[in-house]
Motif scaffolding. Structure first.
Motif, PDB file in Angstrom:
ATOM      1  N   ARG A 118     -23.334-105.124  38.838  1.00  0.00           N
ATOM      2  CA  ARG A 118     -23.849-105.253  37.473  1.00  0.00           C
ATOM      3  C   ARG A 118     -25.237-104.631  37.385  1.00  0.00           C
ATOM      4  O   ARG A 118     -25.531-103.869  36.457  1.00  0.00           O
ATOM      5  N   GLN A 119     -26.079-104.909  38.363  1.00  0.00           N
ATOM      6  CA  GLN A 119     -27.431-104.344  38.365  1.00  0.00           C
ATOM      7  C   GLN A 119     -27.389-102.833  38.537  1.00  0.00           C
ATOM      8  O   GLN A 119     -28.145-102.107  37.886  1.00  0.00           O
ATOM      9  N   LYS A 120     -26.492-102.340  39.394  1.00  0.00           N
ATOM     10  CA  LYS A 120     -26.368-100.887  39.589  1.00  0.00           C
ATOM     11  C   LYS A 120     -25.905-100.209  38.308  1.00  0.00           C
ATOM     12  O   LYS A 120     -26.443 -99.181  37.913  1.00  0.00           O
ATOM     13  N   ILE A 121     -24.912-100.808  37.652  1.00  0.00           N
ATOM     14  CA  ILE A 121     -24.412-100.243  36.399  1.00  0.00           C
ATOM     15  C   ILE A 121     -25.525-100.220  35.356  1.00  0.00           C
ATOM     16  O   ILE A 121     -25.686 -99.238  34.627  1.00  0.00           O
ATOM     17  N   GLU A 122     -26.313-101.291  35.307  1.00  0.00           N
ATOM     18  CA  GLU A 122     -27.425-101.355  34.352  1.00  0.00           C
ATOM     19  C   GLU A 122     -28.453-100.264  34.646  1.00  0.00           C
ATOM     20  O   GLU A 122     -28.915 -99.580  33.735  1.00  0.00           O
ATOM     21  N   ARG A 123     -28.805-100.089  35.931  1.00  0.00           N
ATOM     22  CA  ARG A 123     -29.757 -99.036  36.307  1.00  0.00           C
ATOM     23  C   ARG A 123     -29.193 -97.657  35.985  1.00  0.00           C
ATOM     24  O   ARG A 123     -29.877 -96.802  35.439  1.00  0.00           O
ATOM     25  N   ASP A 124     -27.906 -97.450  36.350  1.00  0.00           N
ATOM     26  CA  ASP A 124     -27.270 -96.163  36.088  1.00  0.00           C
ATOM     27  C   ASP A 124     -27.228 -95.878  34.589  1.00  0.00           C
ATOM     28  O   ASP A 124     -27.453 -94.743  34.161  1.00  0.00           O
ATOM     29  N   PHE A 125     -26.936 -96.896  33.785  1.00  0.00           N
ATOM     30  CA  PHE A 125     -26.888 -96.718  32.337  1.00  0.00           C
ATOM     31  C   PHE A 125     -28.268 -96.342  31.797  1.00  0.00           C
ATOM     32  O   PHE A 125     -28.392 -95.462  30.942  1.00  0.00           O
ATOM     33  N   GLN A 126     -29.304 -96.984  32.312  1.00  0.00           N
ATOM     34  CA  GLN A 126     -30.666 -96.655  31.879  1.00  0.00           C
ATOM     35  C   GLN A 126     -31.007 -95.217  32.248  1.00  0.00           C
ATOM     36  O   GLN A 126     -31.607 -94.489  31.456  1.00  0.00           O
ATOM     37  N   HIS A 127     -30.611 -94.795  33.448  1.00  0.00           N
ATOM     38  CA  HIS A 127     -30.846 -93.401  33.861  1.00  0.00           C
ATOM     39  C   HIS A 127     -30.062 -92.442  32.971  1.00  0.00           C
ATOM     40  O   HIS A 127     -30.568 -91.395  32.573  1.00  0.00           O
ATOM     41  N   GLN A 128     -28.825 -92.821  32.664  1.00  0.00           N
ATOM     42  CA  GLN A 128     -27.993 -91.985  31.809  1.00  0.00           C
ATOM     43  C   GLN A 128     -28.656 -91.813  30.444  1.00  0.00           C
ATOM     44  O   GLN A 128     -28.754 -90.689  29.936  1.00  0.00           O
ATOM     45  N   LEU A 129     -29.107 -92.906  29.841  1.00  0.00           N
ATOM     46  CA  LEU A 129     -29.765 -92.817  28.535  1.00  0.00           C
ATOM     47  C   LEU A 129     -31.017 -91.956  28.589  1.00  0.00           C
ATOM     48  O   LEU A 129     -31.257 -91.145  27.689  1.00  0.00           O
TER      49      LEU A 129
END
Length: 79
Positions: free
Chosen positions: A47-58
């Motif tokens: 969940r934390q990785k997905i959140e970090r990846d999503f922030q990087h994606q944005l």
């Protein structure tokens, strides 16, 4: 051996005393609890990785849009 922290939650709150005993004396129950705890920890990591990846994606999507605009402005000024 004490009960893992992941088992101290609202779902199990009323059963904690029984769980402590079962965890010590019942190997199958201990294995199920340990598997549960590993799954909870891994789920949180993902969940934390997905959140970090999503922030990087944005961040990169926004940068791309800004650069697209900058490219278009540059082209318009120089044609």
């Amino acid at each position: 051996m004490s009960l893992p922290d992941e088992l101290y939650n609202a779902k199990f709150a009323e059963y904690i005393d029984s769980m402590k005993i079962m965890y010590l004396v019942d190997d199958r129950f201990k294995m199920i609890c340990d598997d549960y705890c590993i799954s909870k920890v891994n789920a949180e990591k993902f969940r934390q990785k997905i959140e970090r990846d999503f922030q990087h994606q944005l961040k990169h999507e926004n940068l791309s849009k800004e650069l697209e605009e900058e490219i278009l402005i540059y082209i318009m000024k120089n044609i």
